[in-house]
Design an enzyme around this catalytic site. Structure first.
Site, PDB file in Angstrom:
ATOM      1  N   ARG A   2     -27.521 -19.931 -20.017  1.00 25.74           N
ATOM      2  CA  ARG A   2     -26.535 -19.893 -18.931  1.00 25.74           C
ATOM      3  C   ARG A   2     -25.227 -19.307 -19.437  1.00 25.74           C
ATOM      4  O   ARG A   2     -24.654 -19.809 -20.406  1.00 25.74           O
ATOM      5  CB  ARG A   2     -26.290 -21.302 -18.385  1.00 25.74           C
ATOM      6  CG  ARG A   2     -27.570 -21.853 -17.808  1.00 25.74           C
ATOM      7  CD  ARG A   2     -27.360 -23.034 -16.927  1.00 25.74           C
ATOM      8  NE  ARG A   2     -28.663 -23.568 -16.567  1.00 25.74           N
ATOM      9  CZ  ARG A   2     -28.867 -24.614 -15.798  1.00 25.74           C
ATOM     10  NH1 ARG A   2     -27.825 -25.234 -15.280  1.00 25.74           N
ATOM     11  NH2 ARG A   2     -30.074 -25.023 -15.544  1.00 25.74           N
ATOM     12  N   GLU A  25     -22.135 -19.584 -19.241  1.00 25.51           N
ATOM     13  CA  GLU A  25     -21.077 -20.479 -18.773  1.00 25.51           C
ATOM     14  C   GLU A  25     -19.804 -20.213 -19.556  1.00 25.51           C
ATOM     15  O   GLU A  25     -19.759 -20.490 -20.739  1.00 25.51           O
ATOM     16  CB  GLU A  25     -21.463 -21.943 -18.976  1.00 25.51           C
ATOM     17  CG  GLU A  25     -22.896 -22.229 -18.634  1.00 25.51           C
ATOM     18  CD  GLU A  25     -23.060 -23.457 -17.772  1.00 25.51           C
ATOM     19  OE1 GLU A  25     -22.165 -23.718 -16.940  1.00 25.51           O
ATOM     20  OE2 GLU A  25     -24.067 -24.139 -17.937  1.00 25.51           O
ATOM     21  N   ARG A  75     -19.713 -30.182 -23.390  1.00 23.33           N
ATOM     22  CA  ARG A  75     -21.075 -30.514 -22.949  1.00 23.33           C
ATOM     23  C   ARG A  75     -21.876 -29.338 -22.413  1.00 23.33           C
ATOM     24  O   ARG A  75     -22.923 -29.517 -21.798  1.00 23.33           O
ATOM     25  CB  ARG A  75     -21.029 -31.650 -21.928  1.00 23.33           C
ATOM     26  CG  ARG A  75     -20.210 -31.302 -20.719  1.00 23.33           C
ATOM     27  CD  ARG A  75     -19.973 -32.507 -19.841  1.00 23.33           C
ATOM     28  NE  ARG A  75     -19.782 -32.052 -18.480  1.00 23.33           N
ATOM     29  CZ  ARG A  75     -20.407 -32.569 -17.431  1.00 23.33           C
ATOM     30  NH1 ARG A  75     -21.261 -33.533 -17.573  1.00 23.33           N
ATOM     31  NH2 ARG A  75     -20.167 -32.107 -16.239  1.00 23.33           N
ATOM     32  N   HIS A  76     -21.358 -28.137 -22.598  1.00 22.99           N
ATOM     33  CA  HIS A  76     -22.090 -26.941 -22.170  1.00 22.99           C
ATOM     34  C   HIS A  76     -22.314 -25.991 -23.330  1.00 22.99           C
ATOM     35  O   HIS A  76     -21.426 -25.764 -24.139  1.00 22.99           O
ATOM     36  CB  HIS A  76     -21.313 -26.192 -21.082  1.00 22.99           C
ATOM     37  CG  HIS A  76     -21.282 -26.907 -19.771  1.00 22.99           C
ATOM     38  ND1 HIS A  76     -20.232 -27.710 -19.405  1.00 22.99           N
ATOM     39  CD2 HIS A  76     -22.176 -26.966 -18.757  1.00 22.99           C
ATOM     40  CE1 HIS A  76     -20.482 -28.228 -18.196  1.00 22.99           C
ATOM     41  NE2 HIS A  76     -21.653 -27.799 -17.790  1.00 22.99           N
ATOM     42  N   GLU A 117     -23.867 -36.349 -16.487  1.00 22.07           N
ATOM     43  CA  GLU A 117     -25.168 -35.945 -15.952  1.00 22.07           C
ATOM     44  C   GLU A 117     -26.122 -35.615 -17.097  1.00 22.07           C
ATOM     45  O   GLU A 117     -25.819 -34.803 -17.951  1.00 22.07           O
ATOM     46  CB  GLU A 117     -24.990 -34.718 -15.055  1.00 22.07           C
ATOM     47  CG  GLU A 117     -26.322 -34.218 -14.528  1.00 22.07           C
ATOM     48  CD  GLU A 117     -26.209 -32.900 -13.796  1.00 22.07           C
ATOM     49  OE1 GLU A 117     -25.234 -32.685 -13.057  1.00 22.07           O
ATOM     50  OE2 GLU A 117     -27.128 -32.069 -13.963  1.00 22.07           O
ATOM     51  N   SER A 124     -31.228 -33.446 -13.610  1.00 21.82           N
ATOM     52  CA  SER A 124     -31.221 -33.231 -12.166  1.00 21.82           C
ATOM     53  C   SER A 124     -32.656 -33.082 -11.720  1.00 21.82           C
ATOM     54  O   SER A 124     -33.461 -32.464 -12.419  1.00 21.82           O
ATOM     55  CB  SER A 124     -30.469 -31.950 -11.803  1.00 21.82           C
ATOM     56  OG  SER A 124     -29.093 -32.176 -11.854  1.00 21.82           O
ATOM     57  N   ARG A 165     -27.819 -32.853 -24.515  1.00 21.57           N
ATOM     58  CA  ARG A 165     -27.037 -33.909 -23.856  1.00 21.57           C
ATOM     59  C   ARG A 165     -27.633 -35.276 -24.176  1.00 21.57           C
ATOM     60  O   ARG A 165     -26.905 -36.246 -24.389  1.00 21.57           O
ATOM     61  CB  ARG A 165     -27.060 -33.725 -22.338  1.00 21.57           C
ATOM     62  CG  ARG A 165     -26.256 -32.577 -21.883  1.00 21.57           C
ATOM     63  CD  ARG A 165     -25.117 -33.004 -20.968  1.00 21.57           C
ATOM     64  NE  ARG A 165     -24.462 -31.776 -20.545  1.00 21.57           N
ATOM     65  CZ  ARG A 165     -24.351 -31.391 -19.292  1.00 21.57           C
ATOM     66  NH1 ARG A 165     -24.791 -32.169 -18.317  1.00 21.57           N
ATOM     67  NH2 ARG A 165     -23.766 -30.255 -19.008  1.00 21.57           N
TER      68      ARG A 165
END
Ligand code: ATP
Ligand code: MG
Length: 435
Positions: free
Chosen positions: A214, A216, A222-223, A358, A361, A409
């Protein structure tokens, strides 16, 4: 082999036995008549004792050449010793230098001086020589093993889906384009489309542990731009509760597994694995919203990082470190999520939050062809670009659901690490492409 035993395999009872040990020179101590080499291997430390009168001139010459972090192999006898930390030490017959380390070292690896994250990452293999750093990755390996075993126990089939693909599943902004011969392709953000297609294949239950990409720009703790995604998808579900039940079981089994198998490494980290209280509460999004509004927080269609943290604190006070948030507004959720026709505007999507962040998902997916195409249009996607995916829904697609969970995570939160970069050996983010 240059090694017959690891440190962990030796004991005072082996007094007199001839062995070969190998590793990195952690410390050199010279008291004139007696010298010591402290050697580090994968599992611990080994004291090599060098009494001047009892060893060869060759061994003494070798000692004088050694530098910290050099690699050596030592053949000698185990000697019971009350003074040695392990209760035994090695009296060398022969020391072989396998690789001399340059001086000075680019960072301290004794754990005495803390280095900057960038210095550590630039010298990651040296960094891994620190017990606490190595312990994290020994544990991460156990998380993967635990997850995998939990899946095999539940009759899931492990699959590997392509990482170079023609379309993204999680929104266009975070795609990495790749030049693919004479066209453009993308690195996949998740195995979503492929694991769903497999629901029409009779494999019934599939899982994958693989990279997800990703783009990002968000510079957060956390990414990552490349993370390891743990995904599963299961067919013939009654509703999303089947998917949540399964996830709860997998999380508990994995944590129990790591807690048991990872004991020595957890001791090094001075940390235990907390087993979340079960059953995990299943709060609806509206319930969460009112809980947060009581705290004076305004919530939109989705929860922000600060909302998640605030909820995490409230739930922790009640003794819950893991809980589901379900029935999200459909607007904030991807096209593949099923809408709840009985509660218009809402969906069968859920998140699993863990320590106020999170972790996963998931949800029930839309398996009805016409409704799926409708949802794509609603999300502004051109269904022609997804023909390869939609085709799987035309000739018999059972109701299904699944989840995506970030391995880093999970490791970060379970071990109480501050930064996600501490849970991946060679992290990739906006600023880092090497090593
Ligand atoms: P977030 O809102 O935390 O950015 P997301 O909702 O965009 O996550 P999903 O698409 O739901 O992420 O992905 C499933 C899981 O994968 C997340 O719950 C998270 O654990 C993990 N994940 C997603 N993006 C990243 C990332 N950039 N780095 C590390 N893990 C990630
Ligand atoms: Mg998510």
């Amino acid at each position: 082999m240059k090694r017959s035993h690891y440190s962990i395999q030796l004991s005072p009872e082996m007094d007199g036995q001839r062995v070969t040990v190998a590793g990195w020179v952690y410390e050199l101590r010279d008291f004139g008549g007696i010298k010591f080499i402290i050697l580090r291997d994968k599992y611990g430390y080994i004291q090599v004792v060098i009494p001047k009168k009892k060893v060869s001139q060759e061994t003494l010459n070798c000692f004088s050449k050694l530098t910290k972090e050099s690699v050596i192999s030592v053949t000698g006898t185990v000697q019971k010793s009350e003074k040695a930390k392990n209760g035994w030490e090695i009296l060398p017959e022969k020391i072989e230098i396998l690789s001399l380390a340059e001086t000075p070292l680019p960072m301290d690896v004794s754990g005495k001086i803390e280095s900057e994250m960038d210095t550590r990452l630039d010298n990651r293999v040296l960094d891994l020589r620190q017990d606490k750093v190595r312990a994290v990755f020994m544990l991460r390996s156990l998380f993967v093993k635990g997850l995998r075993e939990a899946m095999y126990e539940r009759d899931f089939v492990e699959v590997h889906t392509p990482k170079i693909a023609a379309a993204g599943a999680e929104g266009g902004a975070s795609l990495f384009p790749v030049q693919y011969f004479d066209q453009w392709a993308f690195l996949t953000q998740s195995p979503q489309l492929y694991k769903q297609m497999l629901m029409a294949s009779t494999l019934d239950r599939v899982f994958e542990i693989g990279p997800a990409f990703r783009a990002e720009p968000s510079d957060t703790s956390r990414h990552l731009s490349e993370f390891t995604s743990f995904d599963y998808e299961m067919a013939y579900i009654t509703d999303y509760n089947d998917v949540m039940d399964t996830l709860e079981g997998i999380i508990l089994d994995t944590l129990e597994f790591v807690k048991k198998e990872g004991k020595p490494w957890l001791e090094i980290l001075e940390r235990d694995i907390e087993i979340p209280k079960s059953p995990f509460p299943r709060l609806t999004f509206e319930e969460v919203k009112s809980i947060l509004e009581e705290e004076g927080r305004k919530v939109g269609n989705d929860l922000g990082t600060e909302d998640e943290k605030a909820l995490g604190r409230i739930m922790a006070e009640k003794g819950y470190i893991a809980y589901f948030i379900k029935d999200y507004p459909e607007e904030g959720k991807p096209f593949y999520i099923m809408e709840n026709d009985e509660k218009p505007g809402y969906s069968f999507a859920f998140d699993l939050d863990y320590y106020g962040e999170e972790l996963a998902s998931g949800g029930q997916r839309e398996h009805r062809y016409d409704r799926l195409v409708e949802r794509m249009k609603k999300k502004g996607l051109n269904s022609n670009n997804f023909e390869f995916y939609l085709r799987a829904f035309k000739y018999g697609m059972p109701p299904h659901g699944g989840i995506g969970l970030g391995l880093e995570r999970f490791v970060m939160k379970a071990l109480g690490l501050k930064n996600i970069r501490d849970a991946v050996i060679f992290p990739r983010d906006q600023w880092r492409l090497v090593p």
